[in-house]
Design an enzyme around this catalytic site. Sequence first.
Site, PDB file in Angstrom:
ATOM      1  N   HIS A  22       0.967  -1.210   0.217  1.00  0.00           N
ATOM      2  CA  HIS A  22       0.100  -0.081  -0.155  1.00  0.00           C
ATOM      3  C   HIS A  22       0.882   1.366  -0.240  1.00  0.00           C
ATOM      4  O   HIS A  22       0.681   2.183  -0.682  1.00  0.00           O
ATOM      5  CB  HIS A  22      -0.689  -0.018   1.329  1.00  0.00           C
ATOM      6  CG  HIS A  22      -1.687   1.109   1.383  1.00  0.00           C
ATOM      7  ND1 HIS A  22      -3.032   1.272   0.958  1.00  0.00           N
ATOM      8  CD2 HIS A  22      -1.420   2.307   1.945  1.00  0.00           C
ATOM      9  CE1 HIS A  22      -3.461   2.398   1.079  1.00  0.00           C
ATOM     10  NE2 HIS A  22      -2.683   3.191   1.687  1.00  0.00           N
ATOM     11  N   GLU A  23       1.937   1.353   0.916  1.00  0.00           N
ATOM     12  CA  GLU A  23       2.685   2.476   0.981  1.00  0.00           C
ATOM     13  C   GLU A  23       3.504   2.670  -0.150  1.00  0.00           C
ATOM     14  O   GLU A  23       3.915   3.678  -0.576  1.00  0.00           O
ATOM     15  CB  GLU A  23       3.448   2.334   2.252  1.00  0.00           C
ATOM     16  CG  GLU A  23       2.709   2.381   3.643  1.00  0.00           C
ATOM     17  CD  GLU A  23       1.777   3.681   3.602  1.00  0.00           C
ATOM     18  OE1 GLU A  23       1.944   4.713   2.987  1.00  0.00           O
ATOM     19  OE2 GLU A  23       0.730   3.461   4.444  1.00  0.00           O
ATOM     20  N   HIS A  26       1.816   4.777  -2.766  1.00  0.00           N
ATOM     21  CA  HIS A  26       2.005   6.035  -2.515  1.00  0.00           C
ATOM     22  C   HIS A  26       3.382   6.612  -3.107  1.00  0.00           C
ATOM     23  O   HIS A  26       3.825   7.737  -3.565  1.00  0.00           O
ATOM     24  CB  HIS A  26       1.852   6.457  -0.945  1.00  0.00           C
ATOM     25  CG  HIS A  26       0.309   6.181  -0.624  1.00  0.00           C
ATOM     26  ND1 HIS A  26      -0.659   6.873  -1.261  1.00  0.00           N
ATOM     27  CD2 HIS A  26       0.036   5.525   0.646  1.00  0.00           C
ATOM     28  CE1 HIS A  26      -1.771   6.434  -0.464  1.00  0.00           C
ATOM     29  NE2 HIS A  26      -1.324   5.742   0.423  1.00  0.00           N
TER      30      HIS A  26
END
Length: 451
Positions: A22-23, A26
């Site tokens: 997920h990170e 980003h």
Amino acid sequence: MPELLWSVGGFVVAISVLVAFHEFGHYWVARRCGVKVLRFSIGFGKPIWMRRDAQGVEWAIAAIPLGGYVKMLDEREGDVPESERHLAFNNASVWRRIAIVAAGPLFNFVLAAALYWMVMVLGVQGIRPLIAAPAAGSVAAQMGLVGGEEILTVGDESVATWSDLRSRLIDQALGRQSLPLQWRDADRQTRRGILDLSAVRLDPQFLFEDIGLEPYSPDIPARLDQVLAGEAAAQAGFEPGDELLKFNDTEIHNWQQWAQWVREHPGEVVPVEIRRAGRVQTLQVILGRHEQDGRVIGRFGASVANPPELWQDLRAVSRLGGLEAIPQAVIQTWRMSSMTLRMLGRMLTGDVSVRNVSGPLQIAQVAGYSAQVGLVSFLSFMAIVSVSLGVLNLLPVPVLDGGHLLFYGIEAIKGSPLSQQTQQAGLRLGLTLLAALMGLAFYNDIVSLLG
């Protein structure tokens, strides 16, 4: 202790992988949008390991493995040199900020599709979707099902295992009042019918009970395998290897018969005739009481010897080729995302109990169990959690990615950002909602453990 180690280990591995992906979404999009990244951290709190790469990004693993974050250069969080102002997140165009924020949940969906692809290629073992005799008056019984039928399709989707049947039925029942079924009866004839869902509870805990669909199981001999210390059976003197013959002068034909009777008679005193080492004797047992789903059921406190050959003809494997699995993995990710969102909606309307919200303790238990079962089970668990993370992060709640996207969407429409006062009020509201959700999840965890 081994169970605890499996739960903690499975939870840490699963959450670390899902949060990292997920990170990384980003991080990866931020770098390509010209925003400077300062730190990529798995976990919160004090770093227990950290290194700095050639671009100056700090890669860290922190002490509390319950999330992670990507810290970007931002004038709202500190002084930024004039030479780097163009690299700050807050100075990026609104569309670039939207892309950066949306990338995290999007990567969760990509990871879920990849995990589902692996599961489909490796193959999912299960039992054929054969049904037991439905309860009299149930929806299934009114359709004419008598037990022993094999469900072939739910709606227009085929099912190969009982797990397929369960997920398809829950998915399609959330949005329908009736559902077409196709099955094969004991005479090998294919038949069709309409499943009336208008009067059933949509909560997954009760859906199958209300419909009357339960998995078929062969008659299991009532011979004890393990007797749990401190439970009713142990206190009455039962031992492993005991064969249960009668209770209250009623002959015991199989384990299922005895287990069902026990569930319906909590706290009762019952004489049970057994055969031990060739000798017949009678033991008096006071059945235990156990709360489950808001009602009290009886508990015997022993497990049965379950000969594996009884299940040989019921086993099924669902497996796809590599290319064939690609679109199916994407479809499964979309289906689970849609079902998660609709389940949340049904919770708001009261059709589905909020007890279905799980916290870290229950998630850890499932992680440990799935890891013990095998690789495919653990990958399936990770795929489901990855979808849940993606969907939940897209909810328009300030603090979550979806809340930021809401703010940026409004900014894109009106041509200027919301005032700091409005954003701060939204963040306070988001923190309150998040705290309430976490409190509910922990409450459900504690109730589950105490139960």
